[in-house]
Design a protein around this motif. Structure first.
Motif, PDB file in Angstrom:
ATOM      1  N   HIS A   1       0.999  -1.415   0.234  1.00 57.64           N
ATOM      2  CA  HIS A   1      -0.043   0.010  -0.354  1.00 57.64           C
ATOM      3  C   HIS A   1       1.083   1.154   0.234  1.00 57.64           C
ATOM      4  N   HIS A   2       1.654   0.969  -0.243  1.00 55.85           N
ATOM      5  CA  HIS A   2       3.245   2.129  -0.546  1.00 55.85           C
ATOM      6  C   HIS A   2       2.207   2.645  -1.440  1.00 55.85           C
ATOM      7  N   ILE A   3       2.117   4.499  -0.723  1.00 53.56           N
ATOM      8  CA  ILE A   3       1.593   6.071  -1.792  1.00 53.56           C
ATOM      9  C   ILE A   3       3.586   6.354  -2.667  1.00 53.56           C
ATOM     10  N   TYR A   4       3.074   6.409  -3.552  1.00 57.21           N
ATOM     11  CA  TYR A   4       4.244   6.427  -5.008  1.00 57.21           C
ATOM     12  C   TYR A   4       4.594   8.331  -4.780  1.00 57.21           C
ATOM     13  N   SER A   5       5.005   8.328  -4.947  1.00 60.01           N
ATOM     14  CA  SER A   5       5.876  10.034  -5.583  1.00 60.01           C
ATOM     15  C   SER A   5       6.726   9.848  -6.792  1.00 60.01           C
ATOM     16  N   GLU A   6       7.049  10.745  -7.298  1.00 61.51           N
ATOM     17  CA  GLU A   6       8.351  11.436  -8.257  1.00 61.51           C
ATOM     18  C   GLU A   6       9.800  10.650  -8.037  1.00 61.51           C
ATOM     19  N   GLN A   7      10.103  10.878  -6.721  1.00 62.91           N
ATOM     20  CA  GLN A   7      11.154  10.914  -6.267  1.00 62.91           C
ATOM     21  C   GLN A   7      11.587   8.675  -6.293  1.00 62.91           C
ATOM     22  N   ASP A   8      10.432   8.624  -5.550  1.00 63.28           N
ATOM     23  CA  ASP A   8      10.400   6.696  -5.546  1.00 63.28           C
ATOM     24  C   ASP A   8      10.919   6.782  -7.079  1.00 63.28           C
ATOM     25  N   PHE A   9      11.111   6.722  -8.055  1.00 63.11           N
ATOM     26  CA  PHE A   9      11.796   6.582  -9.416  1.00 63.11           C
ATOM     27  C   PHE A   9      13.061   7.042  -9.995  1.00 63.11           C
ATOM     28  N   GLN A  10      13.228   7.731  -9.339  1.00 61.34           N
ATOM     29  CA  GLN A  10      14.538   8.087  -9.359  1.00 61.34           C
ATOM     30  C   GLN A  10      15.555   6.819  -9.900  1.00 61.34           C
TER      31      GLN A  10
END
Length: 357
Positions: free
Chosen positions: A288-297
């Motif tokens: 249930h992690h809430i993703y942000s763009e920073q998670d995909f750097q």
């Protein structure tokens, strides 16, 4: 995506590996045995809670209720089964509704009835996935009885409770427990020493035990004679997050990819991709992690593949080479025939009770 020379941040697989609790419960680590004195307290409180709800506060509805849950912590594959159940019920002429706690979501009010504009931030990732896959009414909230009432007002004639096996305040007509066919019941102990919410003997009291992707020699220790229904997970075509275009499994086979999974058992997703011929670098996140763009750097420009449950939270910042992998659950015909027969009996009983009142 970031430039190739940029280092992967803490959100990569190395930082979001399996939690120490799951690693101990489902692995060979034994430090949780130190918590043995707490086990008796947990069991006592759980038994008292169940007795209180069943004896004094349980609400039984005229509408049939099917509970789909598990007795263990850590993800077993309930969502694919629940979606398969909803679609089958729709084919039989029912108007099913789904009750969910809505983990990971924060709605402005509860009970919250999903609509076409609902987001995972409001309703949680699993309810949004169920709604988008089936189009059925889905209501989330901490009070499952209140959510059930809302669905009855929506003219739902059968209700499915997602992950509600231990929510005894809501009465149920059918119980289906899901077990992970790879990890089984872990070390077999109850919380906090092991992953079990209830004793494994609880599986003897449900209507069906569904085992997700069992191994050829699958057996539950202490429950050798337990009858179970095997469930197979079938991958469909990849879908591009940005364009919604389908990409065949063959097109991405033998390709190196980044794999993202914020589910109860990320390794299962990695195994699925490997079986499809992909070379996947797993980046696992908490359930249930809430993703942000920073998670995909990430430190490369490889295509990125994620679960459908993760995709509902990433579309707003998706890149052109991001895909998700829809899956479907396949169960034997004998299960569907048995379910149909049981539902017919339950519906007859419910009508009889309703008329007598």
């Amino acid at each position: 995506m970031s430039s190739p020379d940029k280092q992967a941040p803490a959100s990569s697989a190395s930082a979001h590996s399996q939690s120490p609790w799951l690693a101990a419960w489902y692995g060979k680590r034994r430090w949780t045995l130190l918590l043995m004195p707490l086990l008796g307290i947990f069991v006592l409180l759980a038994n008292l809670r169940r007795y209180w709800f069943e004896r004094y506060t349980q609400k039984r509805l005229v509408t049939p209720v099917i509970v789909v849950g598990n007795i263990s912590v850590g993800g077993t594959g309930k969502t694919p089964l629940l979606i398969a159940l909803v679609k089958w019920l729709q084919q039989q002429g029912f108007n099913p509704g789904v009750i969910s706690r809505g983990y990971g979501g924060k709605a402005s009010h509860y009970p919250y009835l999903l609509n076409a504009q609902s987001t995972a931030a409001e309703a949680g990732d699993e309810p949004v996935t169920i709604y988008q896959q089936t189009g059925c009414a889905v209501c989330v909230g901490p009070d499952r009885v209140a959510a059930a009432r809302v669905l009855e007002d929506e003219n739902c004639d059968i209700l499915l409770s997602d992950d509600g096996l231990q929510h005894y305040r809501l009465g149920r007509d059918i119980e289906i427990a899901v077990v992970d066919g790879q990890r089984g019941l872990g070390n077999g102990w109850r919380l906090p020493v092991g992953p079990l919410r209830e004793p494994k003997s609880r599986l003897k009291t449900v209507d069906w035990v569904v085992v997700n992707s069992p191994t050829d020699d699958f057996v539950l220790p202490g429950l050798v004679d337990l009858f179970y229904v095997p469930m197979r997970i079938c991958a469909q075509d990849f879908i591009n997050l940005k364009s919604s275009e389908k990409v065949s499994l063959n097109e991405l086979s033998s390709v190196q990819v980044n794999a993202v999974a914020g589910i109860g058992n990320p390794q299962r997703f990695h195994n699925t991709l490997t079986e499809l011929g992909l070379t996947a670098k797993l980046h696992s996140f908490p359930d249930h992690h809430i993703y942000s763009e920073q998670d995909f750097q990430l430190a490369n420009h490889l295509p990125l593949v994620m679960t459908e449950k993760d995709a509902v939270k990433c579309r707003d910042f998706a890149q052109p080479n991001w895909f998700y992998l829809p899956i479907t659950a396949s169960l034997p015909d004998s299960f569907w025939q048995a379910l149909q027969q049981k539902l017919e009996r339950i519906c007859m009983q419910k009508k009889s009770i309703f008329k007598s009142k």
